[in-house]
Structures are given as structure tokens and as C-alpha cells.
Scaffold this motif. Structure first.
Motif, short mmCIF file in Angstrom:
data_model
loop_
_atom_site.label_atom_id
_atom_site.label_comp_id
_atom_site.label_asym_id
_atom_site.label_seq_id
_atom_site.Cartn_x
_atom_site.Cartn_y
_atom_site.Cartn_z
N LEU A 99 27.69 56.84 61.06
CA LEU A 99 26.74 57.80 61.61
C LEU A 99 27.34 58.42 62.87
O LEU A 99 27.91 57.71 63.69
CB LEU A 99 25.44 57.08 61.95
N ALA A 100 27.23 59.75 63.01
CA ALA A 100 27.75 60.45 64.19
C ALA A 100 26.81 61.59 64.55
O ALA A 100 26.07 62.09 63.70
CB ALA A 100 29.15 60.99 63.92
N TYR A 101 26.84 61.99 65.83
CA TYR A 101 26.01 63.08 66.32
C TYR A 101 26.91 64.17 66.89
O TYR A 101 27.75 63.90 67.76
CB TYR A 101 25.05 62.58 67.40
N ASP A 113 36.57 58.22 58.43
CA ASP A 113 37.98 58.41 58.14
C ASP A 113 38.32 59.88 57.93
O ASP A 113 37.48 60.66 57.48
CB ASP A 113 38.37 57.62 56.89
N ASP A 114 39.57 60.22 58.24
CA ASP A 114 40.07 61.57 57.98
C ASP A 114 40.02 61.82 56.48
O ASP A 114 40.39 60.97 55.68
CB ASP A 114 41.49 61.69 58.50
N GLY A 115 39.53 62.99 56.07
CA GLY A 115 39.43 63.34 54.66
C GLY A 115 38.13 62.94 54.01
O GLY A 115 37.89 63.26 52.85
N ALA A 116 37.26 62.24 54.75
CA ALA A 116 35.98 61.80 54.19
C ALA A 116 35.02 62.98 54.04
O ALA A 116 35.08 63.96 54.78
CB ALA A 116 35.35 60.75 55.10
N THR A 117 34.13 62.89 53.08
CA THR A 117 33.07 63.88 52.91
C THR A 117 31.84 63.39 53.66
O THR A 117 31.40 62.27 53.45
CB THR A 117 32.74 64.09 51.42
N LEU A 118 31.31 64.25 54.54
CA LEU A 118 30.18 63.89 55.37
C LEU A 118 28.95 64.68 54.98
O LEU A 118 29.04 65.84 54.59
CB LEU A 118 30.49 64.15 56.85
N SER A 140 26.60 61.67 58.37
CA SER A 140 26.66 60.37 57.74
C SER A 140 27.78 60.36 56.70
O SER A 140 28.02 61.37 56.04
CB SER A 140 25.33 60.04 57.06
N GLY A 141 28.40 59.22 56.56
CA GLY A 141 29.43 59.05 55.54
C GLY A 141 28.85 58.62 54.21
O GLY A 141 29.57 58.41 53.26
#
Length: 108
Positions: free
Chosen positions: A17-19, A43-48, A96-97
Motif C-alpha cells: 500500500l502506498a499514498y 517492486d519495479d515493473g509491478a502493476t498497481l 495497492s499491489g
């Protein structure tokens, strides 16, 4: 870090979770979304997934230190980083991941 997530109203998430608190458009770097990771690992390349229902793929995670950026492979809870080139993400979004959109933690 758990105190910050709790203060913002985040129930204990099982996903990262990030803001996003600031968005910058650089002449040669494109769009950068400044965010604080509240829980988990991104992670780099992740879909959020964003709280506005949009999705985007991370095209670089940068640790920002003044005018110096350092590319990173991932960001952990407590880190303040910038996510590169996620055009669908806006300032104020919660990211969110996971597979579903997270609730908005801060409303304007």
C-alpha cells in the motif's frame, strides 16, 4: 509505519500500500509520482491499482535525495520514493499491489 497507516485509516492490508502525495512532470524524465509506501513491498515493473479505479505499471522506482535520484528494484514500508511514468495515477491516490482497488485514505 503502522502508526501512519492507522492514522490514515488503512486497515491492516495484506497487499502493498502506498499514498501518492505529489506529482511532477520533468522535461526529460516524464511523469514522476512521489509516494510513501505504507505497508508491504512494491517492486519495479509491478502493476498497481489506484483508489480511483485506474491501473498502471511501474516503470522505475527512484529513491529521491534532494536533486539526486537513485534507481531501486523495490520499495519497502516507510520508504519515500517516486514511481516513474504511471500516467493513470494522480496526486492523492492510494496505490495497492493487489488485484482490487484500495479505498482512498485521504479525500480532498
Amino acid at each position: 509505519m503502522t502508526e501512519t497507516a492507522k492514522r490514515l485509516g488503512a486497515s491492516s492490508p495484506k497487499d502493498a500500500l502506498a499514498y501518492v502525495f505529489k506529482t511532477m512532470h520533468l522535461q526529460h524524465g516524464g511523469k514522476l509520482s512521489m509516494a510513501r509506501v505504507l505497508a508491504g513491498r512494491m517492486d519495479d515493473g509491478a502493476t498497481l491499482q489506484s483508489s480511483s479505479g485506474e491501473t498502471g505499471r511501474v516503470s522505475g522506482i527512484l529513491a529521491v535525495n534532494g536533486s539526486h535520484d537513485t534507481k531501486r528494484a523495490s520499495a519497502e514500508a516507510g520508504d519515500v520514493v517516486s514511481f516513474g511514468k504511471i500516467d493513470t495515477i494522480r496526486t492523492g491516490d492510494t496505490l495497492s499491489g493487489g488485484k482490487t482497488a484500495p479505498p482512498a485514505l485521504v479525500r480532498f
